[in-house]
Design a protein around this motif. Structure first.
Motif, PDB file in Angstrom:
ATOM      1  N   ARG A  25       0.820  -1.273   0.054  1.00 41.50           N
ATOM      2  CA  ARG A  25       0.043   0.084  -0.109  1.00 41.50           C
ATOM      3  C   ARG A  25       0.846   1.327  -0.067  1.00 41.50           C
ATOM      4  NH1 ARG A  25      -4.347   1.601   4.572  1.00 41.50           N
ATOM      5  NH2 ARG A  25      -4.915   3.637   3.679  1.00 41.50           N
ATOM      6  N   ARG A  26       1.909   1.317   0.700  1.00 44.24           N
ATOM      7  CA  ARG A  26       2.892   2.280   0.821  1.00 44.24           C
ATOM      8  C   ARG A  26       3.632   2.669  -0.453  1.00 44.24           C
ATOM      9  NH1 ARG A  26       5.523   0.968   6.712  1.00 44.24           N
ATOM     10  NH2 ARG A  26       3.884   1.903   8.029  1.00 44.24           N
ATOM     11  N   GLU A  27       4.277   1.601  -1.020  1.00 47.96           N
ATOM     12  CA  GLU A  27       4.662   1.586  -2.617  1.00 47.96           C
ATOM     13  C   GLU A  27       3.734   2.190  -3.654  1.00 47.96           C
ATOM     14  OE1 GLU A  27       6.129  -2.238  -3.498  1.00 47.96           O
ATOM     15  OE2 GLU A  27       7.756  -2.240  -1.851  1.00 47.96           O
ATOM     16  N   ARG A  28       2.253   1.910  -3.393  1.00 46.96           N
ATOM     17  CA  ARG A  28       1.632   2.333  -4.331  1.00 46.96           C
ATOM     18  C   ARG A  28       1.108   3.616  -4.179  1.00 46.96           C
ATOM     19  NH1 ARG A  28      -4.596  -0.507  -5.471  1.00 46.96           N
ATOM     20  NH2 ARG A  28      -4.625   0.681  -7.651  1.00 46.96           N
ATOM     21  N   GLU A  29       0.836   4.184  -2.982  1.00 49.09           N
ATOM     22  CA  GLU A  29       0.803   5.411  -2.736  1.00 49.09           C
ATOM     23  C   GLU A  29       1.813   6.402  -3.137  1.00 49.09           C
ATOM     24  OE1 GLU A  29      -0.024   5.418   1.504  1.00 49.09           O
ATOM     25  OE2 GLU A  29      -1.930   4.970   1.298  1.00 49.09           O
ATOM     26  N   SER A  30       3.276   5.785  -2.889  1.00 49.83           N
ATOM     27  CA  SER A  30       4.504   6.459  -3.292  1.00 49.83           C
ATOM     28  C   SER A  30       4.330   6.618  -4.941  1.00 49.83           C
ATOM     29  CB  SER A  30       5.593   5.767  -2.784  1.00 49.83           C
ATOM     30  OG  SER A  30       6.661   6.374  -3.309  1.00 49.83           O
ATOM     31  N   GLU A  31       4.019   5.535  -5.626  1.00 52.56           N
ATOM     32  CA  GLU A  31       3.875   5.766  -7.016  1.00 52.56           C
ATOM     33  C   GLU A  31       2.991   6.697  -7.595  1.00 52.56           C
ATOM     34  OE1 GLU A  31       3.234   1.660  -8.171  1.00 52.56           O
ATOM     35  OE2 GLU A  31       5.238   0.967  -7.905  1.00 52.56           O
ATOM     36  N   SER A  32       1.701   6.849  -6.500  1.00 51.44           N
ATOM     37  CA  SER A  32       0.717   7.449  -7.216  1.00 51.44           C
ATOM     38  C   SER A  32       0.977   9.179  -6.744  1.00 51.44           C
ATOM     39  CB  SER A  32      -0.588   7.276  -6.076  1.00 51.44           C
ATOM     40  OG  SER A  32      -1.629   8.155  -6.711  1.00 51.44           O
ATOM     41  N   GLN A  33       1.969   9.149  -5.813  1.00 46.70           N
ATOM     42  CA  GLN A  33       2.473  10.793  -5.741  1.00 46.70           C
ATOM     43  C   GLN A  33       3.451  11.162  -6.836  1.00 46.70           C
ATOM     44  OE1 GLN A  33       3.899  10.562  -1.608  1.00 46.70           O
ATOM     45  NE2 GLN A  33       1.993  10.852  -0.715  1.00 46.70           N
ATOM     46  N   GLU A  34       4.123   9.989  -7.091  1.00 42.88           N
ATOM     47  CA  GLU A  34       5.253  10.345  -8.222  1.00 42.88           C
ATOM     48  C   GLU A  34       4.505  10.584  -9.594  1.00 42.88           C
ATOM     49  OE1 GLU A  34       7.766   6.996  -8.310  1.00 42.88           O
ATOM     50  OE2 GLU A  34       8.632   7.324  -6.517  1.00 42.88           O
ATOM     51  N   ASN A  35       3.376  10.165  -9.788  1.00 42.85           N
ATOM     52  CA  ASN A  35       2.505  10.133 -10.878  1.00 42.85           C
ATOM     53  C   ASN A  35       1.690  11.569 -10.954  1.00 42.85           C
ATOM     54  OD1 ASN A  35       3.920   8.214 -12.289  1.00 42.85           O
ATOM     55  ND2 ASN A  35       2.659   6.668 -11.376  1.00 42.85           N
ATOM     56  N   ASN A  36       1.645  12.515  -9.697  1.00 42.71           N
ATOM     57  CA  ASN A  36       0.790  13.285  -9.571  1.00 42.71           C
ATOM     58  C   ASN A  36      -0.817  12.934  -9.233  1.00 42.71           C
ATOM     59  OD1 ASN A  36       2.727  15.246  -9.793  1.00 42.71           O
ATOM     60  ND2 ASN A  36       2.690  15.265 -12.060  1.00 42.71           N
ATOM     61  N   GLY A  37      -0.728  11.876  -8.695  1.00 38.43           N
ATOM     62  CA  GLY A  37      -2.213  11.399  -8.371  1.00 38.43           C
ATOM     63  C   GLY A  37      -2.915  10.472  -9.257  1.00 38.43           C
ATOM     64  N   LYS A  38      -2.158  10.446 -10.540  1.00 43.63           N
ATOM     65  CA  LYS A  38      -2.757   9.642 -11.689  1.00 43.63           C
ATOM     66  C   LYS A  38      -2.387   7.978 -11.137  1.00 43.63           C
ATOM     67  CE  LYS A  38      -1.689  13.102 -14.863  1.00 43.63           C
ATOM     68  NZ  LYS A  38      -0.617  13.546 -16.076  1.00 43.63           N
ATOM     69  N   GLU A  39      -3.498   7.204 -11.681  1.00 43.62           N
ATOM     70  CA  GLU A  39      -3.305   5.889 -11.566  1.00 43.62           C
ATOM     71  C   GLU A  39      -2.314   5.129 -12.233  1.00 43.62           C
ATOM     72  OE1 GLU A  39      -6.002   1.683 -11.171  1.00 43.62           O
ATOM     73  OE2 GLU A  39      -6.769   3.788 -11.339  1.00 43.62           O
ATOM     74  N   TYR A  40      -2.124   5.788 -13.554  1.00 41.70           N
ATOM     75  CA  TYR A  40      -1.002   4.918 -14.343  1.00 41.70           C
ATOM     76  C   TYR A  40      -0.058   6.108 -14.631  1.00 41.70           C
ATOM     77  CZ  TYR A  40      -4.565   1.409 -14.815  1.00 41.70           C
ATOM     78  OH  TYR A  40      -5.264   0.564 -14.529  1.00 41.70           O
ATOM     79  N   PRO A  41       1.031   5.811 -15.152  1.00 36.73           N
ATOM     80  CA  PRO A  41       2.126   6.777 -15.747  1.00 36.73           C
ATOM     81  C   PRO A  41       1.677   7.149 -16.911  1.00 36.73           C
ATOM     82  CG  PRO A  41       3.065   4.604 -15.384  1.00 36.73           C
ATOM     83  CD  PRO A  41       1.696   4.428 -15.017  1.00 36.73           C
ATOM     84  N   GLU A  42       2.114   8.491 -17.468  1.00 39.48           N
ATOM     85  CA  GLU A  42       2.047   8.958 -18.780  1.00 39.48           C
ATOM     86  C   GLU A  42       2.509   7.731 -19.797  1.00 39.48           C
ATOM     87  OE1 GLU A  42       2.070  12.946 -19.250  1.00 39.48           O
ATOM     88  OE2 GLU A  42       1.315  13.587 -17.427  1.00 39.48           O
ATOM     89  N   HIS A  43       2.212   8.119 -21.059  1.00 39.56           N
ATOM     90  CA  HIS A  43       2.867   7.415 -22.242  1.00 39.56           C
ATOM     91  C   HIS A  43       4.129   8.082 -22.321  1.00 39.56           C
ATOM     92  CE1 HIS A  43      -0.505   4.916 -23.263  1.00 39.56           C
ATOM     93  NE2 HIS A  43      -1.455   5.942 -23.157  1.00 39.56           N
TER      94      HIS A  43
END
Length: 87
Positions: A25-43
């Motif tokens: 859960r912490r890793e997912r939240e961290s990834e979400s913050q890195e992607n500015n709240g987006k669930e998936y990273p941009e292309h």
């Protein structure tokens, strides 16, 4: 955590599972913050994709999804493979 500590202090497997879930859960939240709240990273930018296709790092094709089993079954048909032109 409190529940496990108070009622099941000796149930090691449950504590390990809780720790694993908490870490995921912490890793997912961290990834979400890195992607500015987006669930998936941009292309990736087109230039990087084109270079990756030329170098063989990426493949290019058409995505085919089974309409009856869309959640379970899909494949990519590579350009030039499986068609009459590739013959």
């Amino acid at each position: 955590q409190n529940y496990l500590d108070n009622f099941w202090p000796d149930l090691k497997a449950a504590h390990e599972l809780f720790g694993s879930i908490l870490q995921a859960r912490r890793e997912r939240e961290s990834e979400s913050q890195e992607n500015n709240g987006k669930e998936y990273p941009e292309h990736l930018p087109v230039e990087i994709l084109e270079a990756g296709i030329k170098s063989g790092r990426y493949i290019q094709g058409s995505l085919n999804v089974n309409k009856h089993r869309a959640q379970l079954e899909a494949f990519v048909r590579l350009q030039g493979f499986g068609s009459k032109e590739a013959g």
